[in-house]
Design a protein around this motif. Sequence first.
Motif, PDB file in Angstrom:
ATOM      1  N   CYS A   1       0.851  -1.197   0.000  1.00  0.00           N
ATOM      2  CA  CYS A   1       0.000   0.000   0.000  1.00  0.00           C
ATOM      3  C   CYS A   1       0.879   1.235   0.000  1.00  0.00           C
ATOM      4  CB  CYS A   1      -0.980   0.001   1.187  1.00  0.00           C
ATOM      5  SG  CYS A   1      -0.293   0.633   2.721  1.00  0.00           S
ATOM      6  N   ARG A   2       0.240   2.409  -0.195  1.00  0.00           N
ATOM      7  CA  ARG A   2       0.989   3.663  -0.360  1.00  0.00           C
ATOM      8  C   ARG A   2       1.750   4.063   0.904  1.00  0.00           C
ATOM      9  NH1 ARG A   2      -4.259   4.883   0.723  1.00  0.00           N
ATOM     10  NH2 ARG A   2      -4.983   4.588  -1.426  1.00  0.00           N
ATOM     11  N   LEU A   3       1.435   3.471   2.055  1.00  0.00           N
ATOM     12  CA  LEU A   3       2.116   3.883   3.287  1.00  0.00           C
ATOM     13  C   LEU A   3       3.605   3.549   3.273  1.00  0.00           C
ATOM     14  CD1 LEU A   3      -0.536   3.099   6.065  1.00  0.00           C
ATOM     15  CD2 LEU A   3      -0.087   5.233   4.857  1.00  0.00           C
ATOM     16  N   HIS A   4       4.018   2.656   2.386  1.00  0.00           N
ATOM     17  CA  HIS A   4       5.449   2.340   2.346  1.00  0.00           C
ATOM     18  C   HIS A   4       6.267   3.538   1.866  1.00  0.00           C
ATOM     19  CE1 HIS A   4       5.029   1.856  -2.034  1.00  0.00           C
ATOM     20  NE2 HIS A   4       6.340   1.954  -2.084  1.00  0.00           N
ATOM     21  N   GLU A   5       5.596   4.450   1.134  1.00  0.00           N
ATOM     22  CA  GLU A   5       6.346   5.555   0.516  1.00  0.00           C
ATOM     23  C   GLU A   5       6.946   6.502   1.558  1.00  0.00           C
ATOM     24  OE1 GLU A   5       3.401   7.299  -1.982  1.00  0.00           O
ATOM     25  OE2 GLU A   5       3.268   5.528  -3.279  1.00  0.00           O
ATOM     26  N   GLY A   6       6.245   6.692   2.675  1.00  0.00           N
ATOM     27  CA  GLY A   6       6.718   7.668   3.649  1.00  0.00           C
ATOM     28  C   GLY A   6       7.342   7.066   4.891  1.00  0.00           C
TER      29      GLY A   6
ATOM     30  N   ASN B   1      -0.052  -3.141  15.581  1.00  0.00           N
ATOM     31  CA  ASN B   1      -1.018  -2.179  15.047  1.00  0.00           C
ATOM     32  C   ASN B   1      -1.763  -2.781  13.865  1.00  0.00           C
ATOM     33  OD1 ASN B   1      -0.651   0.436  16.521  1.00  0.00           O
ATOM     34  ND2 ASN B   1       1.457   0.174  15.821  1.00  0.00           N
ATOM     35  N   VAL B   2      -2.870  -2.158  13.522  1.00  0.00           N
ATOM     36  CA  VAL B   2      -3.654  -2.594  12.371  1.00  0.00           C
ATOM     37  C   VAL B   2      -2.873  -2.383  11.078  1.00  0.00           C
ATOM     38  CG1 VAL B   2      -5.722  -2.065  11.019  1.00  0.00           C
ATOM     39  CG2 VAL B   2      -5.878  -2.280  13.485  1.00  0.00           C
ATOM     40  N   VAL B   3      -2.171  -1.261  10.947  1.00  0.00           N
ATOM     41  CA  VAL B   3      -1.256  -1.058   9.814  1.00  0.00           C
ATOM     42  C   VAL B   3       0.162  -0.905  10.368  1.00  0.00           C
ATOM     43  CG1 VAL B   3      -2.965  -0.070   8.246  1.00  0.00           C
ATOM     44  CG2 VAL B   3      -1.598   1.447   9.691  1.00  0.00           C
ATOM     45  N   LYS B   4       1.100  -1.399   9.612  1.00  0.00           N
ATOM     46  CA  LYS B   4       2.472  -1.506  10.112  1.00  0.00           C
ATOM     47  C   LYS B   4       3.367  -0.330   9.702  1.00  0.00           C
ATOM     48  CE  LYS B   4       1.145  -5.694  11.281  1.00  0.00           C
ATOM     49  NZ  LYS B   4       0.406  -5.853  12.561  1.00  0.00           N
ATOM     50  N   CYS B   5       2.844   0.569   8.896  1.00  0.00           N
ATOM     51  CA  CYS B   5       3.642   1.730   8.480  1.00  0.00           C
ATOM     52  C   CYS B   5       2.916   3.018   8.838  1.00  0.00           C
ATOM     53  CB  CYS B   5       3.912   1.688   6.976  1.00  0.00           C
ATOM     54  SG  CYS B   5       4.766   0.194   6.442  1.00  0.00           S
ATOM     55  N   ARG B   6       3.691   4.070   9.088  1.00  0.00           N
ATOM     56  CA  ARG B   6       3.130   5.332   9.570  1.00  0.00           C
ATOM     57  C   ARG B   6       2.383   6.080   8.468  1.00  0.00           C
ATOM     58  NH1 ARG B   6       6.247  10.960  10.773  1.00  0.00           N
ATOM     59  NH2 ARG B   6       4.551  11.985  11.884  1.00  0.00           N
TER      60      ARG B   6
ATOM     61  N   ILE C   1      -5.770  -0.454   5.477  1.00  0.00           N
ATOM     62  CA  ILE C   1      -6.056  -1.469   6.504  1.00  0.00           C
ATOM     63  C   ILE C   1      -6.257  -2.831   5.836  1.00  0.00           C
ATOM     64  CG2 ILE C   1      -7.761  -2.218   8.217  1.00  0.00           C
ATOM     65  CD1 ILE C   1      -8.188   0.758   8.897  1.00  0.00           C
ATOM     66  N   ALA C   2      -6.970  -2.835   4.708  1.00  0.00           N
ATOM     67  CA  ALA C   2      -7.214  -4.101   4.001  1.00  0.00           C
ATOM     68  C   ALA C   2      -5.915  -4.681   3.455  1.00  0.00           C
ATOM     69  CB  ALA C   2      -8.214  -3.878   2.868  1.00  0.00           C
ATOM     70  N   ALA C   3      -5.044  -3.827   2.922  1.00  0.00           N
ATOM     71  CA  ALA C   3      -3.775  -4.314   2.363  1.00  0.00           C
ATOM     72  C   ALA C   3      -2.903  -4.929   3.445  1.00  0.00           C
ATOM     73  CB  ALA C   3      -3.041  -3.167   1.667  1.00  0.00           C
ATOM     74  N   CYS C   4      -2.959  -4.365   4.634  1.00  0.00           N
ATOM     75  CA  CYS C   4      -2.090  -4.822   5.727  1.00  0.00           C
ATOM     76  C   CYS C   4      -2.703  -5.981   6.512  1.00  0.00           C
ATOM     77  CB  CYS C   4      -1.807  -3.655   6.671  1.00  0.00           C
ATOM     78  SG  CYS C   4      -0.182  -3.730   7.423  1.00  0.00           S
TER      79      CYS C   4
ATOM     80  N   ASN D   1       0.392  11.598  10.565  1.00  0.00           N
ATOM     81  CA  ASN D   1      -0.372  10.863  11.591  1.00  0.00           C
ATOM     82  C   ASN D   1      -1.871  10.837  11.311  1.00  0.00           C
ATOM     83  OD1 ASN D   1       1.960  10.269  12.934  1.00  0.00           O
ATOM     84  ND2 ASN D   1       1.698  11.859  14.481  1.00  0.00           N
ATOM     85  N   ARG D   2      -2.250  10.899  10.022  1.00  0.00           N
ATOM     86  CA  ARG D   2      -3.679  10.783   9.704  1.00  0.00           C
ATOM     87  C   ARG D   2      -4.152   9.369  10.003  1.00  0.00           C
ATOM     88  NH1 ARG D   2      -3.904   7.432   5.550  1.00  0.00           N
ATOM     89  NH2 ARG D   2      -2.628   7.652   3.684  1.00  0.00           N
ATOM     90  N   ASP D   3      -5.481   9.197  10.025  1.00  0.00           N
ATOM     91  CA  ASP D   3      -6.029   7.858  10.226  1.00  0.00           C
ATOM     92  C   ASP D   3      -5.677   6.973   9.040  1.00  0.00           C
ATOM     93  OD1 ASP D   3      -7.198   8.635  12.596  1.00  0.00           O
ATOM     94  OD2 ASP D   3      -9.181   8.983  11.706  1.00  0.00           O
ATOM     95  N   PRO D   4      -5.484   5.682   9.267  1.00  0.00           N
ATOM     96  CA  PRO D   4      -5.285   4.786   8.120  1.00  0.00           C
ATOM     97  C   PRO D   4      -6.561   4.687   7.289  1.00  0.00           C
ATOM     98  CG  PRO D   4      -5.359   3.536  10.191  1.00  0.00           C
ATOM     99  CD  PRO D   4      -5.388   4.980  10.552  1.00  0.00           C
ATOM    100  N   GLU D   5      -6.384   4.622   5.961  1.00  0.00           N
ATOM    101  CA  GLU D   5      -7.528   4.498   5.049  1.00  0.00           C
ATOM    102  C   GLU D   5      -7.984   3.036   4.991  1.00  0.00           C
ATOM    103  OE1 GLU D   5      -8.916   6.958   3.509  1.00  0.00           O
ATOM    104  OE2 GLU D   5      -7.449   8.579   3.627  1.00  0.00           O
TER     105      GLU D   5
END
Length: 217
Positions: free
Chosen positions: A23-28, A87-92, A104-107, A96-100
């Motif tokens: 998911c896109r969270l890996h980018e940051g 955590n429900v998602v493993k990347c920040r 959550i589904a990808a993780c 610090n917005r809520d995970p989309e």
Amino acid sequence: MTPAERRETLAAVAAEAAVCTRCRLHEGRTRAVPGEGHPDTEVVFVGEAPGMNEDRQGRPFVGRAGDLLVRFLGTIGWRRDDVFITNVVKCRPPDNRDPEPDEIAACRPYLERQLQALDPALIVTLGRHSMGRFIPNARIGQAHGTLHPVDPATGAAAAMVYAMYHPAAALRSTDVERQSYDDAAGIPAALIEARRRRSPGLAANPARSGAPESATR
Ligand code: SF4
């Protein structure tokens, strides 16, 4: 699953999350935060997502919210090493917005595999996103401090879930902080009830059911 297989699975999840691009969270992210704790615990705490300190250190709940979680645990005689924390998602998420929902589904497979390996009796959710994963359609204001059966499709084959506010919410509100201390006080009783539902024969025989104040097998 043997204790050795459990450790192998947890290590494999951590290694995969460290390089995951699902998911896109890996980018940051600086570091993924797969979770940590006692591999033989009966209790898994599930928060929402890593924050800035967690992202830097690759460890869950290491900032002020983590300090407060440790204080909650201390009131019932537990240390963070006695339980598993993830955590429900493993990347920040950025800022610090809520995970989309799609993040959550990808993780989701990572948390599922962790729960399959740990096979906890009790899951303690921290915050509404984590709660929503285990108690769909609940409202945190009503559900905190209550115990519910867990759908085995989550990965936890025979567990109960106990909802709490996220410690970050307790840092922002003295009322939530007070309620969170009350909820934390209910965790040992929730574990005893979760054990009873999981193994009625064992719970009927206290000599075989383990110390209620202990979170590990
Ligand atoms: Fe992969 Fe989960 Fe990180 Fe997304 S949040 S990149 S799914 S480990």
